[in-house]
Enzyme design. Structure first.
Site, PDB file in Angstrom:
ATOM      1  N   PRO A   2       0.827  -1.209   0.000  1.00 23.70           N
ATOM      2  CG  PRO A   2      -0.785  -1.580   1.630  1.00 23.70           C
ATOM      3  CD  PRO A   2       0.542  -2.081   1.143  1.00 23.70           C
ATOM      4  CD  GLU A   3       2.222   3.713  -4.523  1.00 23.01           C
ATOM      5  OE1 GLU A   3       2.500   4.919  -4.558  1.00 23.01           O
ATOM      6  OE2 GLU A   3       2.342   2.959  -5.522  1.00 23.01           O
ATOM      7  CE  LYS A  52       5.341   3.127   0.412  1.00 24.91           C
ATOM      8  NZ  LYS A  52       6.121   2.207  -0.444  1.00 24.91           N
ATOM      9  NE  ARG A 120      14.579   4.295  11.761  1.00 28.96           N
ATOM     10  CZ  ARG A 120      14.115   3.971  12.964  1.00 28.96           C
ATOM     11  NH1 ARG A 120      14.700   4.442  14.057  1.00 28.96           N
ATOM     12  NH2 ARG A 120      13.067   3.171  13.082  1.00 28.96           N
ATOM     13  CG  ASN A 161       7.027   0.572  -8.837  1.00 24.46           C
ATOM     14  OD1 ASN A 161       7.973   1.332  -9.025  1.00 24.46           O
ATOM     15  ND2 ASN A 161       6.828  -0.512  -9.564  1.00 24.46           N
ATOM     16  NE  ARG A 253       8.099  -2.976  -6.427  1.00 23.79           N
ATOM     17  CZ  ARG A 253       7.075  -2.401  -5.752  1.00 23.79           C
ATOM     18  NH1 ARG A 253       7.304  -1.774  -4.610  1.00 23.79           N
ATOM     19  NH2 ARG A 253       5.857  -2.452  -6.230  1.00 23.79           N
TER      20      ARG A 253
END
Length: 265
Positions: A2-3, A52, A120, A161, A253
């Site tokens: 999931p984005e 995410k 991060r 992606n 990817r």
């Protein structure tokens, strides 16, 4: 995976279902039994998302979930169904239930631990008021391809992606263009466009990146076949110039682009 728009959408839904509610938690699978026992009978104070990563706020810390490739949520009202299979976490209120399966991360974090995790991560386009420069300054110093930088969650949080391929096409950027060669003005326009596209994704639960004039059917609900410019369209004609869409591996990817609309620098 999931984005970011999907995670923000989940955060909003869980906020409606859980905020201010006492939850009864369990881990039928057993892998989160200790954490579920610590949360059982406590009140959810709110939810949040960054890239995410999904967070549920409790009085002395956070439940942190990263769905990864296989994680998914399911929810409903009334009595929850009999638990089956690898059910990592079940959260139940008087009116609703939420089940979590297969996440990469499901853990309890104190405030300092959450702060360290967020430190991060790069800026999230869906965090209100985040300027383009928050990521642009780092991109401008990098020799790495822009297609790699966009997938690096330490540079921009939440892009996956699909958004990578589509936002680069929309702004005529070749995926292998070094970050430091991306004009700051171009980056600012790209960032603003990304915010609009991802906010639309939160509202609708879909990633639609095409303009109406570039679709086979310009009116009505956007069909899946019309939703993207280049993503998963290898060998098909570019919607704008007719050149076959190309694909290759970049940042582990598959990246998609139009060789004419996105020429090499």
């Amino acid at each position: 995976m999931p984005e970011g728009h999907s995670i923000h959408r989940l955060a909003r839904r869980h906020r409606r279902l859980l905020k201010g509610e006492v939850v009864h938690t369990s881990s039928p699978q057993g892998r989160f039994a200790e954490g579920a026992a610590m949360l059982d009978g406590r009140t959810v104070l709110g939810t949040d998302a960054w890239g995410k990563h999904l967070f549920h706020r409790f009085d002395d810390g956070w439940l942190h979930v990263h769905l990864g490739l296989f994680g998914r949520y399911r929810d409903g009202s009334g009595e929850p169904p009999e638990p089956k299979g690898a059910l990592r976490l079940r959260m139940v209120t008087d009116a609703h239930w939420i089940d979590l399966r297969g996440p990469t991360a499901c853990e309890l974090l104190a405030d300092p631990e959450r702060d360290a995790l967020l430190a991060r991560l790069g800026p999230d386009p869906l965090r209100p008021g985040t300027p383009a420069s928050a990521a642009g300054e780092r991109i401008a110093r990098s020799r790495a391809p822009i297609g790699t930088l966009l997938m690096n969650q330490a540079v921009v949080a939440g892009i996956g992606n699909v958004y990578r391929a589509e936002i680069l096409f929309r702004h005529a950027l070749n995926p292998w263009t070094p970050g430091r060669e991306v004009d700051p003005a171009t980056w600012t326009v790209l960032w603003d466009d990304l915010v609009v596209l991802m906010e639309a994704g939160v509202r609708t639960g879909r990633i639609v990146t095409t303009d109406a004039d570039d679709r086979e059917r310009p009116h009505g609900r956007v069909r899946r076949t019309d939703a993207h410019y280049v993503y998963h369209r290898t060998g098909l004609p570019c919607r704008r110039c007719g050149t076959p869409v190309a694909s290759a591996e970049l940042a582990a990817r598959t990246v998609y682009w139009c060789p004419v609309c996105q020429p090499e620098a």
